[in-house]
Design an enzyme around this catalytic site. Structure first.
Site, short mmCIF file in Angstrom:
data_model
loop_
_atom_site.label_atom_id
_atom_site.label_comp_id
_atom_site.label_asym_id
_atom_site.label_seq_id
_atom_site.Cartn_x
_atom_site.Cartn_y
_atom_site.Cartn_z
N GLY A 1 0.82 -1.21 0.00
CA GLY A 1 0.00 0.00 0.00
C GLY A 1 0.85 1.25 0.00
N VAL A 6 0.61 4.85 5.23
CA VAL A 6 0.06 3.79 6.07
C VAL A 6 1.18 2.84 6.51
CG1 VAL A 6 -1.54 1.84 6.13
CG2 VAL A 6 -2.20 3.94 4.96
N GLU A 64 5.61 -3.52 0.63
CA GLU A 64 5.58 -3.35 -0.83
C GLU A 64 4.86 -2.04 -1.10
OE1 GLU A 64 7.28 -5.09 -2.75
OE2 GLU A 64 7.80 -6.71 -1.39
N CYS A 86 1.39 0.48 -8.87
CA CYS A 86 2.58 0.98 -8.17
C CYS A 86 3.80 0.96 -9.07
CB CYS A 86 2.83 0.16 -6.91
SG CYS A 86 3.02 -1.62 -7.22
#
Length: 469
Positions: free
Chosen positions: A188, A192, A210, A244
């Site tokens: 994410g 966070v 990741e 991403c």
């Protein structure tokens, strides 16, 4: 509904019983995952379309097939992965068995993202199962349809004493993280991730992160501009840019930019038609919040929008957009875009672009487009990133044999294939000794003498190593 504590106790009891240790059990669970994907492919496609308006083509490639390939790879290789790894010995250990044994960590937590809500949840789960762990699986509540489907299917196909799905939003995730796990795997945002690391530190729990970042695409030297435009557009606008590993921005010369922009315009029309919003092959932005964030980035940019820029709040649509004359301090360069907006920055020398990349955080991926191998080699050797790919985008992550993961701010640790098995394993060093050569062992016992030290150093020297098992 069981509390987090009850779920963890059930899984920890199962792990301590040794249920997950045999290869047959691990193989059976991975096979069950295969059945889950194959038997529910239509439901998976529907859930992904409901969450992100993903075209079936993109869902098949990036959510179903990549998982199936990972499962096949694990089934084919798990026996080899589980074998002890024997190491080189010295004369003092010549008669001993010296090896590395892979052991499961215990009960692990896997927190998935919303952009690839099946793939990025199941792929780490494959590694966790292959390594012999129990797992708590936390899908993203933002991709609600896929979350609901995963929560329904996992208990039907996997052993319920070993694997559990926990649902809920940020508050439920925070409560979950207060518990002790043996490993946490999070995919994410960087924001966070900091909270995950902070929560994990209380229990000294190791983490895999990741994340992402601003993945650059450098275009220099001789180049097939039409092929480059096709591959760049596909990699950037796949899943509406919500990847991403998507190219986040382009670095190139003015001449390359002037050739690239019209080529991109033609390619976008070829891909999606003259009315892009009506194309069935474009996903949508996942939520109003993310739609508003992207619109604000476009409103704040000082660059010039040459392609796209249109948006429709109700439809969660932002047109594939290309922005030129973008400066290093532009709003579009402040954070990972994670949407269908492509800034182009012009720098005349390759060295300048390399310096530009190296001034910023290490990205999850770096792409370089060039027909000149010297350009590709120079960028690869003078930069650092989680992954690297020349003359294409995002495809490097589809190969199970390559580790996938970031470096620095773009992530900690890697997975896919054996790398996922290793990520969820403890590498235990083992030496099995007998009672032979006790006379030789006497060299280490007091009273100490110079002769004993001389002989002991000789028997343990690396120069006297041997590979006997």
């Amino acid at each position: 509904m069981d509390s987090h504590k009850d779920v963890l106790e059930r899984l920890r009891t199962a792990f301590r019983s040794g249920l997950t240790l045999p290869e047959e059990f691990r193989r059976a669970q991975i096979t069950q995952l295969m059945s889950m994907i194959r038997e529910n492919e239509d439901s998976i496609m529907k859930a992904l379309h409901q969450d992100l308006s993903k075209p079936k083509f993109e869902s098949a490639l990036s959510e179903v097939d990549i998982v199936i390939n990972e499962l096949h790879h694990a089934i084919s290789n798990i026996s080899t992965w589980m074998q002890p790894e024997y190491v080189t010995k010295n004369l003092a250990t010549k008669l001993d068995d010296c090896f590395v044994r892979r052991e499961p960590l215990g009960v692990v937590l896997i927190i998935g993202p919303w952009n690839y809500p099946l793939q990025l949840l199941i792929l780490p789960l494959v590694g966790a199962i292959a390594a012999g762990n129990c797992a708590v699986i936390k899908p993203s509540e933002i991709s609600a349809a896929t979350e609901s489907l995963v929560a329904e299917l996992i208990p039907k196909y996997l052993h319920q004493d070993c694997y559990a799905v926990v649902r809920g939003g940020s508050e439920q995730t925070k409560a979950l993280l207060q518990n002790r796990f043996d490993h946490i795997f999070y995919t994410g945002s960087q924001a966070v991730a900091r909270s995950v690391v902070q929560a994990a530190s209380v229990h000294l729990t190791p983490v895999t992160l990741e994340l992402g970042g601003k993945c650059p695409c450098l275009i220099y030297g001789r180049i097939n501009i039409q092929a480059a435009a096709h591959r760049l557009a596909w990699a950037k606008f796949f899943n509406m840019g919500q990847s991403c590993v998507a190219p986040d921005y382009v670095l190139c010369t003015e001449a390359t930019r002037d050739a690239l922009v019209p080529a991109l315009s033609a390619v976008l029309e070829k891909f999606y038609g003259k009315e892009l919003q009506k194309s069935p092959d474009l996903s949508r932005i996942v939520s109003d919040r993310h739609q508003n964030r992207l619109k604000k980035l476009l409103d704040r940019t000082k660059g010039k929008v040459l392609i796209g820029g249109e948006s429709d709040q109700e439809d969660k649509y932002i047109a594939p957009t290309v922005v030129v004359d973008v400066a290093e301090d532009d709003a579009l360069m402040e954070e990972e875009i994670f949407g269908p907006i492509l800034p182009i920055i012009t720098l005349e020398k390759l060295e300048e672009s390399i310096e530009f990349v190296n001034r910023n955080e290490k990205p999850l991926a770096i792409y370089v487009f060039s027909d000149e191998s010297s350009v590709v080699k120079t960028v690869m050797e003078k930069t650092t990133s989680g992954g690297f790919c020349s003359n294409d985008g995002i495809v490097h992550m589809t190969l199970p044999g390559l580790p996938f993961g970031g470096v620095g701010a773009s992530g900690w640790g890697s997975y896919h294939g054996r790398w996922g098995f290793e990520q969820f394993s403890h590498r235990r060093s083992c030496m099995l000794r007998g009672w032979a050569l006790e006379r030789l062992n006497g060299l280490r016992y007091p009273p100490y003498t110079e002769d004993k030290l001389k002989w002991l150093r000789w028997t343990t020297s690396a120069q006297n190593s041997c590979s006997l098992m």
